[in-house]
Motif scaffolding. Structure first.
Motif, PDB file in Angstrom:
ATOM      1  N   VAL A  47      26.929 -18.706  21.120  1.00  0.00           N
ATOM      2  CA  VAL A  47      27.690 -18.820  22.830  1.00  0.00           C
ATOM      3  C   VAL A  47      28.915 -19.489  22.806  1.00  0.00           C
ATOM      4  O   VAL A  47      29.481 -19.988  23.113  1.00  0.00           O
ATOM      5  CB  VAL A  47      27.042 -18.881  23.586  1.00  0.00           C
ATOM      6  N   ASN A  74      23.288 -14.303  36.038  1.00  0.00           N
ATOM      7  CA  ASN A  74      24.459 -14.233  35.470  1.00  0.00           C
ATOM      8  C   ASN A  74      24.864 -14.759  34.336  1.00  0.00           C
ATOM      9  O   ASN A  74      25.292 -14.624  33.076  1.00  0.00           O
ATOM     10  CB  ASN A  74      24.769 -13.702  36.308  1.00  0.00           C
ATOM     11  N   GLY A  75      24.566 -16.360  34.675  1.00  0.00           N
ATOM     12  CA  GLY A  75      24.631 -17.277  34.152  1.00  0.00           C
ATOM     13  C   GLY A  75      23.685 -17.751  32.203  1.00  0.00           C
ATOM     14  O   GLY A  75      23.668 -17.523  31.255  1.00  0.00           O
ATOM     15  N   GLY A  98      32.823 -20.484  25.074  1.00  0.00           N
ATOM     16  CA  GLY A  98      31.966 -21.493  26.125  1.00  0.00           C
ATOM     17  C   GLY A  98      31.269 -22.348  26.547  1.00  0.00           C
ATOM     18  O   GLY A  98      32.076 -23.264  26.906  1.00  0.00           O
ATOM     19  N   THR A  99      30.247 -22.354  26.974  1.00  0.00           N
ATOM     20  CA  THR A  99      29.043 -23.446  27.175  1.00  0.00           C
ATOM     21  C   THR A  99      29.528 -24.310  25.573  1.00  0.00           C
ATOM     22  O   THR A  99      28.922 -23.606  24.992  1.00  0.00           O
ATOM     23  CB  THR A  99      28.275 -22.693  27.504  1.00  0.00           C
ATOM     24  N   ILE A 150      23.283 -24.080  34.281  1.00  0.00           N
ATOM     25  CA  ILE A 150      23.168 -22.779  34.818  1.00  0.00           C
ATOM     26  C   ILE A 150      22.650 -22.215  35.779  1.00  0.00           C
ATOM     27  O   ILE A 150      21.284 -22.219  36.079  1.00  0.00           O
ATOM     28  CB  ILE A 150      22.171 -21.981  33.356  1.00  0.00           C
ATOM     29  N   GLU A 186      22.069 -15.185  31.447  1.00  0.00           N
ATOM     30  CA  GLU A 186      22.153 -14.001  30.597  1.00  0.00           C
ATOM     31  C   GLU A 186      23.331 -13.646  29.481  1.00  0.00           C
ATOM     32  O   GLU A 186      23.482 -13.350  28.337  1.00  0.00           O
ATOM     33  CB  GLU A 186      21.988 -12.222  31.260  1.00  0.00           C
ATOM     34  N   ALA A 187      24.396 -14.650  30.509  1.00  0.00           N
ATOM     35  CA  ALA A 187      25.401 -15.245  29.357  1.00  0.00           C
ATOM     36  C   ALA A 187      24.978 -15.867  28.063  1.00  0.00           C
ATOM     37  O   ALA A 187      25.943 -15.705  27.394  1.00  0.00           O
ATOM     38  CB  ALA A 187      26.560 -15.999  30.281  1.00  0.00           C
ATOM     39  N   VAL A 188      23.937 -16.640  28.066  1.00  0.00           N
ATOM     40  CA  VAL A 188      23.633 -17.179  27.115  1.00  0.00           C
ATOM     41  C   VAL A 188      23.039 -16.769  25.914  1.00  0.00           C
ATOM     42  O   VAL A 188      22.128 -17.554  25.017  1.00  0.00           O
ATOM     43  CB  VAL A 188      23.252 -19.234  27.140  1.00  0.00           C
ATOM     44  N   ARG A 189      22.109 -15.553  26.292  1.00  0.00           N
ATOM     45  CA  ARG A 189      21.366 -14.746  25.904  1.00  0.00           C
ATOM     46  C   ARG A 189      21.751 -15.019  24.552  1.00  0.00           C
ATOM     47  O   ARG A 189      22.775 -14.649  23.955  1.00  0.00           O
ATOM     48  CB  ARG A 189      20.935 -13.585  25.937  1.00  0.00           C
TER      49      ARG A 189
END
Length: 171
Positions: A42, A71-72, A44-45, A67, A74-77
């Protein structure tokens, strides 16, 4: 070398919790508040800190300090939670192995090379070696009666397969 201990699944609710596919045999020891994991896959993080962990039936649900919302989450899914086994002392016992140690081992039965270990599936009741034997994917119960010896340095796993196990792989 880092190993994956979980794969992040879909968001759970609106408060940033996620479901995870557990890839370790000790989730109750690993996923505790304050535990920090490197995040792979992923952008960014770079790391996540466990805020809470709970089970919903057989699914582990984690919340991370970093998180705050769906939305957060979903971003790391699809991300993988990674640990360095060397930093925490490696495998805890002589008969414990990580998937990266097992993948690529030659399977030997009665002195004959019969195939190759391609992975490990962890389960609640028992783990399974994933192997390729004769062009088939075969799941081998990772128990002492069947997997007689694992020699990581020698690159082999000695097995005594139950009659019919390889044929069941056709099913």
């Amino acid at each position: 070398m880092q190993v994956a201990v979980a794969r992040i699944g879909k968001p759970h609710g609106i408060r940033g919790e996620v479901t995870v596919q557990v890839l370790t045999d000790a989730p109750e020891d690993r996923f505790v508040p304050g535990a920090v994991f490197e995040l792979a896959g992923v952008p960014g993080t770079s790391s996540l800190t466990v805020e809470s962990a709970r089970w919903n039936k057989s699914i582990l649900i984690l919340a991370f300090e970093e998180i705050p919302d769906r939305n957060g989450a979903e971003a790391v899914r699809g991300g993988r939670l990674m640990l360095d086994p060397e930093a925490e002392g490696g495998a805890e016992a002589e008969d414990e192995f990580y998937e990266h140690e097992l993948a690529g081992l030659r399977l030997v039965e009665d002195g004959q090379d019969i195939g190759e270990v391609t992975g490990l599936r962890t389960g609640a009741a028992q783990d399974l070696l994933v192997a390729e034997i004769g062009g088939r994917e075969v799941l081998i119960p990772f128990v002492a009666q069947i997997v007689l010896e694992v020699d990581v340095e020698g690159g082999r796993a000695v097995v005594a397969l139950p009659e019919g196990l390889v044929e069941l792989a056709d099913g």
